[in-house]
Design an enzyme around this catalytic site. Sequence first.
Site, short mmCIF file in Angstrom:
data_model
loop_
_atom_site.label_atom_id
_atom_site.label_comp_id
_atom_site.label_asym_id
_atom_site.label_seq_id
_atom_site.Cartn_x
_atom_site.Cartn_y
_atom_site.Cartn_z
N CYS A 2 0.76 -1.23 0.00
CA CYS A 2 0.03 -0.15 -0.03
C CYS A 2 0.83 1.23 -0.09
CB CYS A 2 -1.16 0.04 1.29
SG CYS A 2 -2.06 -1.44 1.25
N ARG A 27 6.05 -0.76 -4.05
CA ARG A 27 5.56 -1.18 -2.95
C ARG A 27 4.61 -2.56 -3.19
NH1 ARG A 27 4.64 1.40 2.02
NH2 ARG A 27 6.40 2.78 2.39
N TRP A 74 -3.05 -2.91 -1.57
CA TRP A 74 -2.86 -4.26 -1.83
C TRP A 74 -3.77 -4.89 -0.83
CZ3 TRP A 74 -0.97 -8.24 1.75
CH2 TRP A 74 -0.71 -9.40 1.07
N ASN A 98 -3.41 2.23 5.28
CA ASN A 98 -2.41 0.95 5.13
C ASN A 98 -2.44 0.38 6.16
OD1 ASN A 98 -1.55 2.17 2.65
ND2 ASN A 98 0.41 3.02 3.56
N GLY A 99 -2.50 -1.03 6.26
CA GLY A 99 -2.31 -1.79 7.55
C GLY A 99 -3.90 -2.65 7.75
N GLU A 479 16.82 -19.57 -1.35
CA GLU A 479 16.51 -18.43 -2.26
C GLU A 479 16.18 -18.50 -3.65
OE1 GLU A 479 16.40 -14.28 -3.08
OE2 GLU A 479 15.76 -15.39 -1.67
N LYS A 483 12.76 -17.24 -5.60
CA LYS A 483 12.72 -16.39 -6.65
C LYS A 483 11.90 -17.07 -7.66
CE LYS A 483 14.73 -12.78 -5.36
NZ LYS A 483 14.13 -13.16 -4.05
N GLU A 486 8.34 -16.79 -6.97
CA GLU A 486 7.65 -15.22 -6.86
C GLU A 486 7.17 -14.76 -8.22
OE1 GLU A 486 9.59 -12.86 -3.28
OE2 GLU A 486 11.14 -13.67 -4.70
N HIS A 502 15.99 -38.60 2.52
CA HIS A 502 15.18 -38.33 3.52
C HIS A 502 13.52 -38.20 3.11
CE1 HIS A 502 18.33 -39.75 6.13
NE2 HIS A 502 19.11 -38.53 5.64
N LYS A 602 5.84 -5.05 -1.86
CA LYS A 602 7.46 -4.99 -1.71
C LYS A 602 7.66 -5.09 -0.12
CE LYS A 602 11.64 -4.47 -2.83
NZ LYS A 602 12.26 -5.19 -3.50
#
Length: 607
Positions: A2, A27, A74, A98-99, A479, A483, A486, A502, A602
């Site tokens: 947001c 963001r 968002w 926002n929030g 990572e 990526k 995402e 395993h 973001k």
Amino acid sequence: MCGIVGIVGKSDVAQRLFDGLKRLEYRGYDSAGICTIEGGELERRRAEGKLDNLAAELRAHPLHGIIGIAHTRWATHGAPTVGNAHPHIAGGVALVHNGIIENFKPLRDELIADGRQFLSETDSEVVAHLVAREVERGASPQDAVAAVLPRLHGAFAIAFLFRDHPDLIIGARMGAPLTVGYGDGENYLGSDALALAPWTQRIAYLDEGDWAVVRRDRIDVFDRDNRSVERPIVESGATSAPIEKGNYAHYMQKEIFEQPIVVAQTLQSYVRPFEGEIALPVADADLESVERLTIVACGTSYYAGLVAKYWVERFARVPVDIDVASEFRYRDPILEPGGMALFVSQSGETADTLAALRHARSQEQRIAVVVNVPTSSMAREADLLLPTHAGPEIGVASTKAFTCQLAVLAALAANLARAKGRLTREEEREIVAHLQEAPAALNAALNHDDDIAAMAGLIAPARDVLYLGRGPDFPMALEGALKLKEISYIHAEGYAAGEMKHGPIALIDDEVPVIVLAPSGLLFEKTVSNMQEVRARGGRIVLISDAKGIAEAGEGCMATIEMPQVHPLIAPLVYAVPVQLLAYHVAVLKGTDVDQPRNLAKSVTVE
């Protein structure tokens, strides 16, 4: 997540509000809107999706007015629709938020019982109605906001616009960032200094619980107890120039290629090459007293922390606990008084990590922070601030911020080892020399971009991809998988290579590509043995290694990606490049939104 922009101006503000939203686009968002006061009425334009849709709405139905608020949303409560987009209007009050308001349900029920009608599914509209009800009962805007804020549970940054008071905006924050800006005959508020940079460099960061009345000629700030307070006015240093992609197709691509420069910039603050010394920005960091280190972070920053665990325990011989921030408080961790807790965040505003920081503070922990925004909430609350110097990162998927975090964490591990007396001067000089090699090694890794692009087509059709690594390359496997998930939306998982047998080896068949990160060195042979187990079961392998490793183990692989041969200390920085580029090129082939992937933001400012 947001973004908020507000202007109490002296000429039409709609275009500038839109430009401010463009600067907050990094963001992440799924709808946007602007509200101004025009002819004594609240006028609003909203659109679902990208800001281009809002721009089209503004062209078709222009907005005028010299005061206004704007928002990129968002979605939390309610789908990303025009009806749920901000600003919300209730009576003579418009709001952007926002929030998340955790107690919105009982507040909403109370308002419905009072006869108020809701037009959205959001928690945010509740706040607009609460304030509007106070105003309709005769309260001033300031008194209305002061009465409502204590009733809100959760995290918020809010800006209010009042139809009958076209000379002020009221902003408030609790758990989400909000900044006020001082101009010439007009004033501003926004989610961060970057949004306000074209209009002012003179800003003040609101403290937790603060609310501010923004007029053209002054800004009055009050704390959570409604006492008038002064917050320092500082020079933001945020660039007012548009952040452009240059010759690159996407911001993410540009930021991947910026890594040699920004890692070098970051290391300049931590390395004294002529003296052969590691130097932290704080002269007296008192690291010799650290007996245990607790690292807390989310997402990519958590994987940087995992690499740091290997480094700290190897070099400094200090035990390290590491937690995902969203779980940290809830497992009631044992934190010895006087210990050090290290928080890693790109934005410095991540809600889970910030809440974990405050919990650690309540347990008498010394707080260290690795952050890319030195004016962020985490930075301001740190005892030991360890800034990265990655510059603004616009792509939602973190790249250059991650490698800069690794550079800082390597320097911290070495400095801690020296403070604990476990690093000789010669060993420190060697570490400095290897860190100094990192930018050139990153550049060498980037030279294989065309090779990676050429083989991305082998991965793009897959539904599932596995990444394997050992030692510090295990977090890099995690990572790499993150990526790919995402930005390409392919399901991917990272595993410690030795863990394949395993359980995960059951997933292997000729439809599942397996990416193996295996620089030659101490763990190479063991990693290759695990790779052979995958190959024996029909797995299609992409080996990422140096020339020596590829010569020893590359035969029979579906593809190989050659990296420069580097010291193990800087291998995680270098091996970040191929997994970033691989994810990038696969996403481009699949036609996804690389810079703003679906459902992602973001900076995650709600828990």
